[in-house]
Write a protein that holds these residues in place. Structure first.
Motif, PDB file in Angstrom:
ATOM      1  N   ALA A   1       0.865  -1.184   0.000  1.00 60.51           N
ATOM      2  CA  ALA A   1       0.000   0.000   0.000  1.00 60.51           C
ATOM      3  C   ALA A   1       0.898   1.229   0.000  1.00 60.51           C
ATOM      4  N   VAL A   2       0.647   2.156  -0.913  1.00 55.48           N
ATOM      5  CA  VAL A   2       1.394   3.408  -0.983  1.00 55.48           C
ATOM      6  C   VAL A   2       0.413   4.513  -0.613  1.00 55.48           C
ATOM      7  N   LEU A   3       0.562   5.018   0.622  1.00 48.99           N
ATOM      8  CA  LEU A   3      -0.386   5.979   1.180  1.00 48.99           C
ATOM      9  C   LEU A   3       0.154   7.397   1.055  1.00 48.99           C
TER      10      LEU A   3
ATOM     11  N   PRO B   1       2.268  -2.557  -6.118  1.00 50.71           N
ATOM     12  CA  PRO B   1       1.867  -1.368  -5.360  1.00 50.71           C
ATOM     13  C   PRO B   1       0.406  -0.993  -5.600  1.00 50.71           C
ATOM     14  N   HIS B   2      -0.227  -0.508  -4.548  1.00 49.25           N
ATOM     15  CA  HIS B   2      -1.599   0.002  -4.624  1.00 49.25           C
ATOM     16  C   HIS B   2      -1.594   1.388  -4.013  1.00 49.25           C
ATOM     17  N   LEU B   3      -1.959   2.387  -4.808  1.00 52.04           N
ATOM     18  CA  LEU B   3      -1.973   3.769  -4.337  1.00 52.04           C
ATOM     19  C   LEU B   3      -3.275   4.054  -3.584  1.00 52.04           C
ATOM     20  N   LEU B   4      -3.131   4.612  -2.380  1.00 51.32           N
ATOM     21  CA  LEU B   4      -4.293   4.974  -1.559  1.00 51.32           C
ATOM     22  C   LEU B   4      -4.137   6.413  -1.095  1.00 51.32           C
TER      23      LEU B   4
ATOM     24  N   ALA C   1       2.519  -4.689   4.118  1.00 53.09           N
ATOM     25  CA  ALA C   1       3.632  -3.822   3.737  1.00 53.09           C
ATOM     26  C   ALA C   1       3.058  -2.515   3.210  1.00 53.09           C
ATOM     27  N   ALA C   2       3.672  -1.398   3.638  1.00 56.30           N
ATOM     28  CA  ALA C   2       3.164  -0.094   3.207  1.00 56.30           C
ATOM     29  C   ALA C   2       4.257   0.954   3.198  1.00 56.30           C
ATOM     30  N   VAL C   3       4.040   1.956   2.369  1.00 59.16           N
ATOM     31  CA  VAL C   3       4.827   3.176   2.349  1.00 59.16           C
ATOM     32  C   VAL C   3       3.833   4.279   2.673  1.00 59.16           C
ATOM     33  N   ALA C   4       4.160   5.142   3.639  1.00 58.24           N
ATOM     34  CA  ALA C   4       3.231   6.199   4.042  1.00 58.24           C
ATOM     35  C   ALA C   4       3.934   7.544   4.049  1.00 58.24           C
ATOM     36  N   ARG C   5       3.415   8.495   3.286  1.00 54.12           N
ATOM     37  CA  ARG C   5       3.929   9.861   3.331  1.00 54.12           C
ATOM     38  C   ARG C   5       3.295  10.558   4.521  1.00 54.12           C
ATOM     39  N   LEU C   6       4.134  10.981   5.457  1.00 49.58           N
ATOM     40  CA  LEU C   6       3.642  11.580   6.692  1.00 49.58           C
ATOM     41  C   LEU C   6       3.104  12.989   6.494  1.00 49.58           C
ATOM     42  N   ASP C   7       3.429  13.620   5.368  1.00 43.85           N
ATOM     43  CA  ASP C   7       2.900  14.950   5.095  1.00 43.85           C
ATOM     44  C   ASP C   7       1.568  14.892   4.350  1.00 43.85           C
ATOM     45  N   SER C   8       0.979  13.699   4.252  1.00 42.12           N
ATOM     46  CA  SER C   8      -0.352  13.537   3.660  1.00 42.12           C
ATOM     47  C   SER C   8      -1.304  13.052   4.751  1.00 42.12           C
ATOM     48  N   HIS C   9      -2.559  13.386   4.603  1.00 43.11           N
ATOM     49  CA  HIS C   9      -3.542  12.979   5.612  1.00 43.11           C
ATOM     50  C   HIS C   9      -3.677  11.454   5.660  1.00 43.11           C
ATOM     51  N   ALA C  10      -3.780  10.821   4.500  1.00 39.96           N
ATOM     52  CA  ALA C  10      -3.951   9.361   4.463  1.00 39.96           C
ATOM     53  C   ALA C  10      -2.766   8.647   5.105  1.00 39.96           C
TER      54      ALA C  10
ATOM     55  N   ASP D   1      -3.221  -3.120  17.270  1.00 39.95           N
ATOM     56  CA  ASP D   1      -2.579  -4.342  17.756  1.00 39.95           C
ATOM     57  C   ASP D   1      -2.039  -5.206  16.615  1.00 39.95           C
ATOM     58  N   VAL D   2      -1.769  -4.571  15.468  1.00 40.59           N
ATOM     59  CA  VAL D   2      -1.196  -5.288  14.332  1.00 40.59           C
ATOM     60  C   VAL D   2       0.250  -5.649  14.645  1.00 40.59           C
ATOM     61  N   GLU D   3       0.646  -6.857  14.283  1.00 39.04           N
ATOM     62  CA  GLU D   3       2.033  -7.296  14.462  1.00 39.04           C
ATOM     63  C   GLU D   3       2.569  -7.815  13.137  1.00 39.04           C
ATOM     64  N   GLY D   4       3.865  -7.601  12.913  1.00 35.88           N
ATOM     65  CA  GLY D   4       4.532  -8.165  11.749  1.00 35.88           C
ATOM     66  C   GLY D   4       4.382  -7.388  10.456  1.00 35.88           C
ATOM     67  N   ALA D   5       3.850  -6.174  10.524  1.00 38.14           N
ATOM     68  CA  ALA D   5       3.726  -5.364   9.314  1.00 38.14           C
ATOM     69  C   ALA D   5       5.075  -4.724   8.979  1.00 38.14           C
ATOM     70  N   ARG D   6       5.270  -4.380   7.723  1.00 36.99           N
ATOM     71  CA  ARG D   6       6.477  -3.691   7.259  1.00 36.99           C
ATOM     72  C   ARG D   6       6.064  -2.316   6.779  1.00 36.99           C
ATOM     73  N   LEU D   7       6.600  -1.262   7.400  1.00 33.85           N
ATOM     74  CA  LEU D   7       6.231   0.114   7.079  1.00 33.85           C
ATOM     75  C   LEU D   7       7.475   0.934   6.782  1.00 33.85           C
ATOM     76  N   VAL D   8       7.423   1.692   5.692  1.00 28.36           N
ATOM     77  CA  VAL D   8       8.406   2.733   5.437  1.00 28.36           C
ATOM     78  C   VAL D   8       7.628   4.040   5.454  1.00 28.36           C
TER      79      VAL D   8
END
Length: 149
Positions: free
Chosen positions: A7-9, A30-33, A45-54, A66-73
């Motif tokens: 997920a690309v947030l 990749p899936h853009l959200l 697995a996800a990439v999240a732009r912190l300067d965006s609301h999503a 309580d999610v465990e084992g996720a991969r976040l950048v």
């Protein structure tokens, strides 16, 4: 990362498109959200732009859930941690694999001046590298400023 759905947030801007292309080049799906959905429990697995609301809402939701084992950048601006994102990412890293990538933002008119601004290309490669990296916990990576136009 091959065959991993990522997920690309963000806000649906050029940066997310370049990141999605870099992930696809490495075999990810990749899936853009750009909608505020919080952290979807099906996301591994996800990439999240912190300067965006999503992106911001998803990262805070992961930290509080309580999610465990996720991969976040998580991608945020280079700055003193006045925004508290380093703390939030470290909290996420207690149960997940998290990297906070600090980067300088390209100029607002980057889309008009360069089809792919050097900052976007460097960011996309760094994000893909971090998703390929395997390791528990949280870490912070600061990208150097991009070369000039």
């Amino acid at each position: 990362m091959r065959d991993t759905t990522v997920a690309v947030l963000g806000d649906g801007g050029r940066a997310e498109l370049v990141i999605a292309d870099a992930l696809a080049d490495r075999g990810a799906r990749p899936h853009l959200l750009s909608v505020d959905l919080g952290w979807l429990t099906s996301v591994r697995a996800a990439v999240a732009r912190l300067d965006s609301h999503a992106g911001a809402v998803a990262v805070r939701s992961l930290a509080e859930g309580d999610v465990e084992g996720a991969r976040l950048v998580a991608v945020g601006p280079v700055a003193a941690d006045e925004d508290g994102w380093e703390t939030v990412c470290r909290r996420c890293g207690e149960r997940n694999d998290v990297t906070l990538v600090r980067t300088t933002a390209p100029p607002p008119d980057a889309d008009r001046r360069h089809p792919v601004h050097p900052a976007f290309a460097a960011l996309a490669e760094a994000v893909a590298d971090e998703l390929d990296r395997v390791g528990p916990g949280a870490r912070v990576v600061e990208l150097p400023p991009p070369p000039g136009p």
